[in-house]
Design a protein around this motif. Sequence first.
Motif, PDB file in Angstrom:
ATOM      1  N   GLY A 252       0.968  -1.335   0.084  1.00 60.73           N
ATOM      2  CA  GLY A 252       0.162  -0.070   0.058  1.00 60.73           C
ATOM      3  C   GLY A 252       0.632   1.262   0.011  1.00 60.73           C
ATOM      4  O   GLY A 252       0.364   2.323   0.245  1.00 60.73           O
ATOM      5  N   TRP A 253       2.082   1.256  -0.360  1.00 55.66           N
ATOM      6  CA  TRP A 253       3.032   2.305   0.009  1.00 55.66           C
ATOM      7  C   TRP A 253       2.850   3.095  -1.538  1.00 55.66           C
ATOM      8  O   TRP A 253       2.980   2.500  -2.276  1.00 55.66           O
ATOM      9  CB  TRP A 253       4.446   2.032   0.423  1.00 55.66           C
ATOM     10  CG  TRP A 253       4.535   2.076   1.732  1.00 55.66           C
ATOM     11  CD1 TRP A 253       3.242   1.753   2.685  1.00 55.66           C
ATOM     12  CD2 TRP A 253       5.847   1.572   2.435  1.00 55.66           C
ATOM     13  NE1 TRP A 253       4.179   1.604   3.923  1.00 55.66           N
ATOM     14  CE2 TRP A 253       5.716   1.565   3.985  1.00 55.66           C
ATOM     15  CE3 TRP A 253       7.199   1.746   1.913  1.00 55.66           C
ATOM     16  CZ2 TRP A 253       6.595   1.329   4.809  1.00 55.66           C
ATOM     17  CZ3 TRP A 253       8.351   1.882   3.157  1.00 55.66           C
ATOM     18  CH2 TRP A 253       7.782   1.653   4.313  1.00 55.66           C
TER      19      TRP A 253
ATOM     20  N   SER B  58       1.306 -11.348   8.339  1.00 53.82           N
ATOM     21  CA  SER B  58       1.206 -11.851   9.869  1.00 53.82           C
ATOM     22  C   SER B  58       1.257 -11.004  11.090  1.00 53.82           C
ATOM     23  O   SER B  58       0.684 -11.044  12.184  1.00 53.82           O
ATOM     24  CB  SER B  58       2.334 -13.046   9.996  1.00 53.82           C
ATOM     25  OG  SER B  58       2.140 -14.106   9.059  1.00 53.82           O
ATOM     26  N   GLY B  59       2.196 -10.005  10.730  1.00 53.75           N
ATOM     27  CA  GLY B  59       2.397  -8.763  11.981  1.00 53.75           C
ATOM     28  C   GLY B  59       1.353  -8.023  11.849  1.00 53.75           C
ATOM     29  O   GLY B  59       0.576  -7.980  13.244  1.00 53.75           O
TER      30      GLY B  59
ATOM     31  N   GLU C  23      -2.579  -1.704   7.368  1.00 55.39           N
ATOM     32  CA  GLU C  23      -1.973  -1.989   6.103  1.00 55.39           C
ATOM     33  C   GLU C  23      -0.389  -2.059   6.244  1.00 55.39           C
ATOM     34  O   GLU C  23       0.296  -2.603   5.386  1.00 55.39           O
ATOM     35  CB  GLU C  23      -2.115  -1.045   4.895  1.00 55.39           C
ATOM     36  CG  GLU C  23      -3.733  -0.739   4.428  1.00 55.39           C
ATOM     37  CD  GLU C  23      -4.438  -2.203   3.903  1.00 55.39           C
ATOM     38  OE1 GLU C  23      -3.505  -2.822   3.475  1.00 55.39           O
ATOM     39  OE2 GLU C  23      -5.382  -2.325   4.249  1.00 55.39           O
ATOM     40  N   ASP C  24       0.062  -1.416   7.264  1.00 58.12           N
ATOM     41  CA  ASP C  24       1.402  -1.485   7.649  1.00 58.12           C
ATOM     42  C   ASP C  24       1.788  -1.218   8.922  1.00 58.12           C
ATOM     43  O   ASP C  24       0.789  -1.084   9.699  1.00 58.12           O
ATOM     44  CB  ASP C  24       2.246  -0.518   6.911  1.00 58.12           C
ATOM     45  CG  ASP C  24       1.948   0.950   7.008  1.00 58.12           C
ATOM     46  OD1 ASP C  24       1.425   1.294   8.086  1.00 58.12           O
ATOM     47  OD2 ASP C  24       2.134   1.800   6.129  1.00 58.12           O
TER      48      ASP C  24
ATOM     49  N   SER D 223       3.809   1.318  10.169  1.00 56.51           N
ATOM     50  CA  SER D 223       4.383   2.837  10.470  1.00 56.51           C
ATOM     51  C   SER D 223       3.690   3.860  10.180  1.00 56.51           C
ATOM     52  O   SER D 223       3.541   4.970  10.705  1.00 56.51           O
ATOM     53  CB  SER D 223       5.643   2.854   9.369  1.00 56.51           C
ATOM     54  OG  SER D 223       5.199   2.887   8.089  1.00 56.51           O
ATOM     55  N   GLY D 224       2.281   3.512   9.432  1.00 55.71           N
ATOM     56  CA  GLY D 224       1.514   4.494   9.059  1.00 55.71           C
ATOM     57  C   GLY D 224       1.916   5.266   7.496  1.00 55.71           C
ATOM     58  O   GLY D 224       1.090   6.286   7.233  1.00 55.71           O
ATOM     59  N   LEU D 225       2.841   4.738   6.954  1.00 53.05           N
ATOM     60  CA  LEU D 225       3.233   5.529   5.754  1.00 53.05           C
ATOM     61  C   LEU D 225       2.278   5.284   4.598  1.00 53.05           C
ATOM     62  O   LEU D 225       2.149   6.249   3.514  1.00 53.05           O
ATOM     63  CB  LEU D 225       4.395   5.027   5.415  1.00 53.05           C
ATOM     64  CG  LEU D 225       5.108   5.859   4.131  1.00 53.05           C
ATOM     65  CD1 LEU D 225       5.189   7.252   4.517  1.00 53.05           C
ATOM     66  CD2 LEU D 225       6.442   5.214   3.383  1.00 53.05           C
ATOM     67  N   SER D 226       1.324   4.208   4.773  1.00 47.92           N
ATOM     68  CA  SER D 226       0.562   3.923   3.917  1.00 47.92           C
ATOM     69  C   SER D 226      -0.854   4.918   3.842  1.00 47.92           C
ATOM     70  O   SER D 226      -1.196   5.079   5.007  1.00 47.92           O
ATOM     71  CB  SER D 226      -0.038   2.365   3.780  1.00 47.92           C
ATOM     72  OG  SER D 226      -1.066   2.187   2.899  1.00 47.92           O
ATOM     73  N   PRO D 227      -1.386   5.323   2.842  1.00 46.79           N
ATOM     74  CA  PRO D 227      -2.521   6.465   2.953  1.00 46.79           C
ATOM     75  C   PRO D 227      -3.801   5.584   3.060  1.00 46.79           C
ATOM     76  O   PRO D 227      -4.916   6.490   3.215  1.00 46.79           O
ATOM     77  CB  PRO D 227      -2.293   7.233   1.676  1.00 46.79           C
ATOM     78  CG  PRO D 227      -1.620   6.330   0.471  1.00 46.79           C
ATOM     79  CD  PRO D 227      -0.763   5.527   1.260  1.00 46.79           C
TER      80      PRO D 227
END
Length: 431
Positions: A115-116, A294-295, A316-317, A319-323
């Motif tokens: 999703g990045w 899995s995470g 989706e990740d 770190s929160g980098l994916s919008p």
Amino acid sequence: RTAVLEFNSGESLIPASVLKVVTSAADLELLGPDYSFHTRLGYTGILNKRTGVLSGDIIIKGGGDPSLGSPYFSEHYGSFLSEWIQKIKESGIKTIKGRVICDDSRYDYQPVPSGWLWEDIGNYYGAGVYGLSLFDNTFQIHFRTSAPGSVPEITGFVPDICRYDISNQLVSYGNTDMGYVFSAPYGSYGWIAGSIPANREDFVLKASIQDPPLLMARLFDRMLDSSGVEVVQAPSTSRIENTILPEMILLDEVESPPLASIIEVLNHESVNLYAEHLLKEIGLQIKGKGITKSGIEVLYSFLQDAGCDTSGFFIEDGSGLSPINAVTSKGLAGLMLYMLTKASYPEAFLNSLPEAGKEGTLKSAFRNPAFDSNLRAKSGSFTRTRSYTGYFTARSGREMAFSILVNNFSGPSQTIVAGIEAILLETIESR
């Protein structure tokens, strides 16, 4: 515990880097603050002690350490690569018939969450996760810029071994950094577009390393050669070799700082790489698979066990980098309360959040004296997104958790941040 103030608290909104509190909280609770990562050096094959000829390979086995060789922990790691060269010499190895192989098989070979944005992944904050990461998976491209409208001159790469085929489509303009590096993991080509400030003698763009395990193998191969140890074959990685490496004879290992220290840097400086590493690590340790999916499953289970309402959460990740991430302020506030009142390691979590007006991403925010030594929070920012979640103590002595997410605003972000500060200030004074 009841909410004293809420508005649209069940609305799904983009959290940006505020999502890091979920990943760091889960890792602290599930792995413990003293958990550490180990990177190992060894060799395979037969060593002829008389001739010093190794009929085999030098292996550097990645242990998922997100901070190996990081400038944030320079004192901790010191000159570990030089020390490894010394260990190889002490073992009696003078000639290596094989090659240097970095074993990056701890996690999968999909470094970047799907999703990045393409705009992000070539830059330092979009660096991918590898079973063997190095130098925060980041290198520097140096420029000399002149008059507005001119093409900046590339003057160097640091470290130089990171140099690769890159097309410079930048323009010198203004005083703001709007330069972006476009490249893909495991690639050998990229380009730079946008603009960087004019009339600068030395301007730096930080880019993501395309293949950190291979970079490590090449770097160590060069160091061996410079020290007089001959390596016959070209450096490689377990991904490239596509085979399970045999058991190695251990020569040395490097242990990471404790997890609590890594998470402190993660949340103070908002390091996306560390969050994504820790997401894959809990996937590996809890689910047996070092993959993003899995995470994320572990994150949902952790939130539910903590009693948080995850309706409206779309993770989706790490770190929160994916919008396309989304959370609710109600769910986040619930997690913050849990970490303060019921978690096993509340102090380690609290210390990971920067102090208002003093540290990390909050150094220039919340400067009102009412916040001094009284507010710790994680911030998050995207285009048209500003988010904060953390803790403060009201005038009454009441300890409070908060979560404020603002999306799709128009106008300057400073107005939004000032509004958030005003809400928190009023709450401090009236509660």
